[in-house]
Scaffold this motif. Structure first.
Motif, PDB file in Angstrom:
ATOM      1  N   VAL A 115      19.691  30.026 -22.205  1.00  0.00           N
ATOM      2  CA  VAL A 115      19.207  31.381 -21.905  1.00  0.00           C
ATOM      3  C   VAL A 115      17.679  31.391 -21.812  1.00  0.00           C
ATOM      4  O   VAL A 115      17.096  31.958 -20.879  1.00  0.00           O
ATOM      5  CB  VAL A 115      19.689  32.373 -22.977  1.00  0.00           C
ATOM      6  N   LEU A 116      17.024  30.753 -22.776  1.00  0.00           N
ATOM      7  CA  LEU A 116      15.560  30.723 -22.788  1.00  0.00           C
ATOM      8  C   LEU A 116      15.007  29.909 -21.621  1.00  0.00           C
ATOM      9  O   LEU A 116      13.965  30.260 -21.052  1.00  0.00           O
ATOM     10  CB  LEU A 116      15.067  30.157 -24.114  1.00  0.00           C
ATOM     11  N   ASP A 117      15.699  28.827 -21.257  1.00  0.00           N
ATOM     12  CA  ASP A 117      15.265  28.047 -20.089  1.00  0.00           C
ATOM     13  C   ASP A 117      15.357  28.895 -18.819  1.00  0.00           C
ATOM     14  O   ASP A 117      14.476  28.826 -17.946  1.00  0.00           O
ATOM     15  CB  ASP A 117      16.124  26.788 -19.944  1.00  0.00           C
ATOM     16  N   GLY A 118      16.417  29.696 -18.723  1.00  0.00           N
ATOM     17  CA  GLY A 118      16.549  30.590 -17.569  1.00  0.00           C
ATOM     18  C   GLY A 118      15.412  31.592 -17.514  1.00  0.00           C
ATOM     19  O   GLY A 118      14.880  31.884 -16.425  1.00  0.00           O
ATOM     20  N   TYR A 119      15.034  32.126 -18.666  1.00  0.00           N
ATOM     21  CA  TYR A 119      13.910  33.063 -18.695  1.00  0.00           C
ATOM     22  C   TYR A 119      12.615  32.360 -18.263  1.00  0.00           C
ATOM     23  O   TYR A 119      11.814  32.936 -17.512  1.00  0.00           O
ATOM     24  CB  TYR A 119      13.728  33.650 -20.093  1.00  0.00           C
ATOM     25  N   CYS A 120      12.389  31.140 -18.727  1.00  0.00           N
ATOM     26  CA  CYS A 120      11.171  30.399 -18.368  1.00  0.00           C
ATOM     27  C   CYS A 120      11.071  30.206 -16.859  1.00  0.00           C
ATOM     28  O   CYS A 120       9.993  30.356 -16.268  1.00  0.00           O
ATOM     29  CB  CYS A 120      11.161  29.039 -19.072  1.00  0.00           C
ATOM     30  N   ILE A 121      12.194  29.885 -16.225  1.00  0.00           N
ATOM     31  CA  ILE A 121      12.210  29.710 -14.770  1.00  0.00           C
ATOM     32  C   ILE A 121      11.883  31.034 -14.081  1.00  0.00           C
ATOM     33  O   ILE A 121      11.067  31.085 -13.146  1.00  0.00           O
ATOM     34  CB  ILE A 121      13.585  29.175 -14.317  1.00  0.00           C
ATOM     35  N   ALA A 122      12.499  32.119 -14.553  1.00  0.00           N
ATOM     36  CA  ALA A 122      12.257  33.439 -13.952  1.00  0.00           C
ATOM     37  C   ALA A 122      10.798  33.861 -14.117  1.00  0.00           C
ATOM     38  O   ALA A 122      10.182  34.390 -13.178  1.00  0.00           O
ATOM     39  CB  ALA A 122      13.184  34.471 -14.586  1.00  0.00           C
ATOM     40  N   ALA A 123      10.225  33.623 -15.300  1.00  0.00           N
ATOM     41  CA  ALA A 123       8.828  33.999 -15.538  1.00  0.00           C
ATOM     42  C   ALA A 123       7.883  33.190 -14.649  1.00  0.00           C
ATOM     43  O   ALA A 123       6.911  33.729 -14.096  1.00  0.00           O
ATOM     44  CB  ALA A 123       8.476  33.770 -17.012  1.00  0.00           C
ATOM     45  N   THR A 124       8.165  31.895 -14.495  1.00  0.00           N
ATOM     46  CA  THR A 124       7.321  31.049 -13.639  1.00  0.00           C
ATOM     47  C   THR A 124       7.387  31.492 -12.186  1.00  0.00           C
ATOM     48  O   THR A 124       6.359  31.586 -11.501  1.00  0.00           O
ATOM     49  CB  THR A 124       7.771  29.580 -13.759  1.00  0.00           C
ATOM     50  N   VAL A 125       8.595  31.792 -11.697  1.00  0.00           N
ATOM     51  CA  VAL A 125       8.757  32.246 -10.306  1.00  0.00           C
ATOM     52  C   VAL A 125       8.034  33.574 -10.089  1.00  0.00           C
ATOM     53  O   VAL A 125       7.350  33.768  -9.066  1.00  0.00           O
ATOM     54  CB  VAL A 125      10.261  32.382  -9.969  1.00  0.00           C
ATOM     55  N   THR A 126       8.160  34.485 -11.037  1.00  0.00           N
ATOM     56  CA  THR A 126       7.484  35.790 -10.928  1.00  0.00           C
ATOM     57  C   THR A 126       5.974  35.620 -10.839  1.00  0.00           C
ATOM     58  O   THR A 126       5.294  36.263 -10.029  1.00  0.00           O
ATOM     59  CB  THR A 126       7.841  36.678 -12.135  1.00  0.00           C
ATOM     60  N   CYS A 127       5.442  34.740 -11.692  1.00  0.00           N
ATOM     61  CA  CYS A 127       3.992  34.482 -11.676  1.00  0.00           C
ATOM     62  C   CYS A 127       3.557  33.898 -10.334  1.00  0.00           C
ATOM     63  O   CYS A 127       2.534  34.302  -9.770  1.00  0.00           O
ATOM     64  CB  CYS A 127       3.638  33.529 -12.820  1.00  0.00           C
ATOM     65  N   MET A 128       4.337  32.959  -9.796  1.00  0.00           N
ATOM     66  CA  MET A 128       3.994  32.353  -8.515  1.00  0.00           C
ATOM     67  C   MET A 128       4.010  33.395  -7.385  1.00  0.00           C
ATOM     68  O   MET A 128       3.139  33.398  -6.507  1.00  0.00           O
ATOM     69  CB  MET A 128       4.982  31.219  -8.190  1.00  0.00           C
ATOM     70  N   VAL A 129       5.010  34.293  -7.430  1.00  0.00           N
ATOM     71  CA  VAL A 129       5.101  35.350  -6.405  1.00  0.00           C
ATOM     72  C   VAL A 129       3.883  36.267  -6.479  1.00  0.00           C
ATOM     73  O   VAL A 129       3.293  36.637  -5.450  1.00  0.00           O
ATOM     74  CB  VAL A 129       6.406  36.150  -6.585  1.00  0.00           C
ATOM     75  N   GLN A 130       3.477  36.629  -7.703  1.00  0.00           N
ATOM     76  CA  GLN A 130       2.301  37.490  -7.864  1.00  0.00           C
ATOM     77  C   GLN A 130       1.053  36.817  -7.286  1.00  0.00           C
ATOM     78  O   GLN A 130       0.249  37.457  -6.590  1.00  0.00           O
ATOM     79  CB  GLN A 130       2.074  37.796  -9.342  1.00  0.00           C
ATOM     80  N   LEU A 131       0.886  35.537  -7.575  1.00  0.00           N
ATOM     81  CA  LEU A 131      -0.292  34.818  -7.078  1.00  0.00           C
ATOM     82  C   LEU A 131      -0.262  34.687  -5.556  1.00  0.00           C
ATOM     83  O   LEU A 131      -1.295  34.798  -4.887  1.00  0.00           O
ATOM     84  CB  LEU A 131      -0.370  33.433  -7.735  1.00  0.00           C
ATOM     85  N   ILE A 132       0.929  34.455  -4.993  1.00  0.00           N
ATOM     86  CA  ILE A 132       1.049  34.350  -3.534  1.00  0.00           C
ATOM     87  C   ILE A 132       0.716  35.693  -2.877  1.00  0.00           C
ATOM     88  O   ILE A 132       0.003  35.743  -1.860  1.00  0.00           O
ATOM     89  CB  ILE A 132       2.475  33.886  -3.151  1.00  0.00           C
TER      90      ILE A 132
END
Length: 335
Positions: A115-132
């Motif tokens: 569950v926590l690994d899934g959250y880490c992936i989601a948080a990383t993707v969200t951050c990348m989208v914001q930066l893009i």
């Protein structure tokens, strides 16, 4: 927006005075993180452990970088890189929770880790989208900062939820050392900073979370290294007990060999062989070969691990009887 009027040096001094506590705490956090990472690398190279301490150290570094770049003084030092400083600050703010989660995962079961690994992936993707979006000019990071806060809040909820789930599902699970059960000081600091941010409208002077996390990191880092020390002592004690068992086993083997090779028996056999040498050299040679084989089998007992097969024990007994027959000839029969 705050407008400062005066000489460049006066403005620098004024901004530095306001941001000094946050800068010092940020530098301390980054320094502590670097120390933990170095200790972790040493443990990984020498003892093949220390990943959890590396995650804690990385979190401490990212926390320090976030707070150092999130001041009004740092952009003044790099006037041409102020936008980059802002990008780094937001990235550290959002992604810093990832190593913190990886640190906490060590004390959780596989289900919670997934569950926590899934959250880490989601948080990383969200951050990348914001930066893009920022780089492409679609949305400014300031406009999406509330998303960052939502992601962080979601991470806090996920962490607390999994900890509660673990406690309910595994009530008899072995307890971790005290520090891992006391992350709430960090949550209090984060909540204080978030509330202050929305009250003031900016992040200047917000170092409650940094101070609480720094105290927690130092405590947990020391506790982790102490835990490694305890493990090292346990391994050393196990090695000592194993060496003691090996010594006792060797002594038993030697004692077994000596119990079967009695001194008077050896002297009697050698005397008989000496007698054969005077009038029957061939018989003496056969007896000497038989005697050397008998001794070799006794010595092999010391080196052999585990149980001795009955067939070998029988061969050993036959050699013993044959040696006795050298002295007593037909007075001994064996079947």
């Amino acid at each position: 927006m705050e407008i400062l009027i005066g000489s460049q040096l006066a403005i620098y001094k004024d901004r530095l005075a306001k941001d000094f506590p946050q800068l010092i705490l940020g530098i301390m956090s980054a320094f502590v993180g670097v120390v933990f990472i170095c200790v972790s690398v040493y443990n990984l190279l020498k003892k093949h452990r220390g990943k959890s301490l590396a995650a804690l150290g990385l979190f401490s570094v990212m926390l320090g970088v976030w707070k150092v770049t999130d001041t009004g003084f740092t952009p003044m030092l790099f006037p041409n890189k102020s936008v980059l400083m802002f990008y780094i600050s937001v990235a550290m703010l959002m992604l810093g929770i990832v190593p913190l989660i990886k640190w906490l995962e060590e004390s959780l079961n596989r289900e919670s880790q997934c569950v926590l690994d899934g959250y880490c992936i989601a948080a990383t993707v969200t951050c990348m989208v914001q930066l893009i979006f920022q780089l492409c000019g679609v949305l400014d990071l300031r406009d999406t900062l509330f998303v960052t806060h939502i992601v962080i809040a979601a991470g806090v909820v996920v962490i607390i939820g999994n900890i509660i789930y673990e406690r309910i599902k595994y009530p008899h699970k072995k307890r971790q050392y005290a520090g891992k059960r006391l992350p709430f000081i960090c949550l209090v600091g984060v909540m204080a900073d978030v509330i202050t941010f929305y009250v003031k409208g900016n992040s200047s002077g917000l170092y409650y979370s940094l101070l609480s996390f720094l105290l927690y990191i130092v405590f947990m880092g020391i506790a982790t290294m102490y835990h490694y020390g305890e493990q090292e002592m346990e391994l050393a004690e196990k090695d000592r007990k194993l060496a003691e068992q090996e010594r006792m086993l060797t002594e038993r083997r030697i004692s077994l060999m000596m119990s079967q090779i009695r001194t008077h028996f050896i002297f009697n056999v050698l005397t008989a062989i000496s007698g054969y040498c005077k009038y029957d050299a061939k018989k003496a040679d056969e007896a000497l070969i038989l005697f050397s084989r008998y001794l070799r089998k006794n010595i092999a007992i010391i080196e052999q691990e585990g149980l001795i097969p009955f067939s070998k024990e029988l061969e050993y007994l036959e050699d013993y009887v044959s040696l006795e027959k050298i002295r007593f000839k037909d007075m001994i029969t064996f079947e």
